[in-house]
Design a protein around this motif. Sequence first.
Motif, PDB file in Angstrom:
ATOM      1  N   TYR A  32      67.571   3.752 -17.232  1.00  0.00           N
ATOM      2  CA  TYR A  32      67.760   2.899 -18.383  1.00  0.00           C
ATOM      3  C   TYR A  32      66.300   2.056 -18.252  1.00  0.00           C
ATOM      4  O   TYR A  32      65.925   1.583 -17.211  1.00  0.00           O
ATOM      5  CB  TYR A  32      68.626   1.562 -17.960  1.00  0.00           C
ATOM      6  N   ARG A  45      64.506  -3.608 -22.140  1.00  0.00           N
ATOM      7  CA  ARG A  45      64.142  -4.049 -23.475  1.00  0.00           C
ATOM      8  C   ARG A  45      62.699  -4.736 -23.439  1.00  0.00           C
ATOM      9  O   ARG A  45      62.564  -5.543 -22.290  1.00  0.00           O
ATOM     10  CB  ARG A  45      65.187  -4.583 -24.160  1.00  0.00           C
ATOM     11  N   GLU A  99      73.720  -3.542 -23.365  1.00  0.00           N
ATOM     12  CA  GLU A  99      72.751  -3.102 -24.521  1.00  0.00           C
ATOM     13  C   GLU A  99      71.865  -4.203 -24.909  1.00  0.00           C
ATOM     14  O   GLU A  99      70.926  -3.648 -25.570  1.00  0.00           O
ATOM     15  CB  GLU A  99      73.684  -2.409 -25.711  1.00  0.00           C
ATOM     16  N   TRP A 156      69.259  -3.358 -22.065  1.00  0.00           N
ATOM     17  CA  TRP A 156      68.748  -2.136 -21.585  1.00  0.00           C
ATOM     18  C   TRP A 156      68.473  -1.033 -22.771  1.00  0.00           C
ATOM     19  O   TRP A 156      69.617  -1.163 -23.637  1.00  0.00           O
ATOM     20  CB  TRP A 156      69.656  -1.779 -20.377  1.00  0.00           C
ATOM     21  N   ILE A 157      67.801  -0.096 -22.603  1.00  0.00           N
ATOM     22  CA  ILE A 157      67.888   1.074 -23.301  1.00  0.00           C
ATOM     23  C   ILE A 157      68.170   2.394 -22.418  1.00  0.00           C
ATOM     24  O   ILE A 157      67.392   2.674 -21.615  1.00  0.00           O
ATOM     25  CB  ILE A 157      66.653   1.088 -24.265  1.00  0.00           C
ATOM     26  N   GLN A 184      68.158   5.936 -21.130  1.00  0.00           N
ATOM     27  CA  GLN A 184      66.834   7.034 -21.601  1.00  0.00           C
ATOM     28  C   GLN A 184      67.464   8.328 -21.640  1.00  0.00           C
ATOM     29  O   GLN A 184      68.447   8.555 -21.060  1.00  0.00           O
ATOM     30  CB  GLN A 184      65.997   7.028 -20.266  1.00  0.00           C
TER      31      GLN A 184
END
Length: 95
Positions: A61, A64, A89, A92-93, A95
């Motif tokens: 992750y 952001r 969310e 975090w993004i 991957q």
Amino acid sequence: MDGQTFPKPVEQGAEYKLIETKSVTVKVPSGGGDYDYAYPEGIGQYVPGETLVLGRDGSTYQCRPFPEGGWCNIDSAIHYEPGFGSAWEDAWIRQ
């Protein structure tokens, strides 16, 4: 099991005597080890838009970018643990 300490017994007659302890850190590898920390290691040092962490689900992750990335450094797994927290969310993004 990260950071657990296990005693190393030495036989002495019919009894065991603890003579030393060792600390062992176990890291779970991701596909190529392309992450900065295994969550929650390093909380407070994550760089918005740059830091990659390994989640307990085995995914990586990215924190952001600013300003949302500030949530990555909040030590509240119930809210921000990557992939699991109620508001992950926001921070975090995957991957």
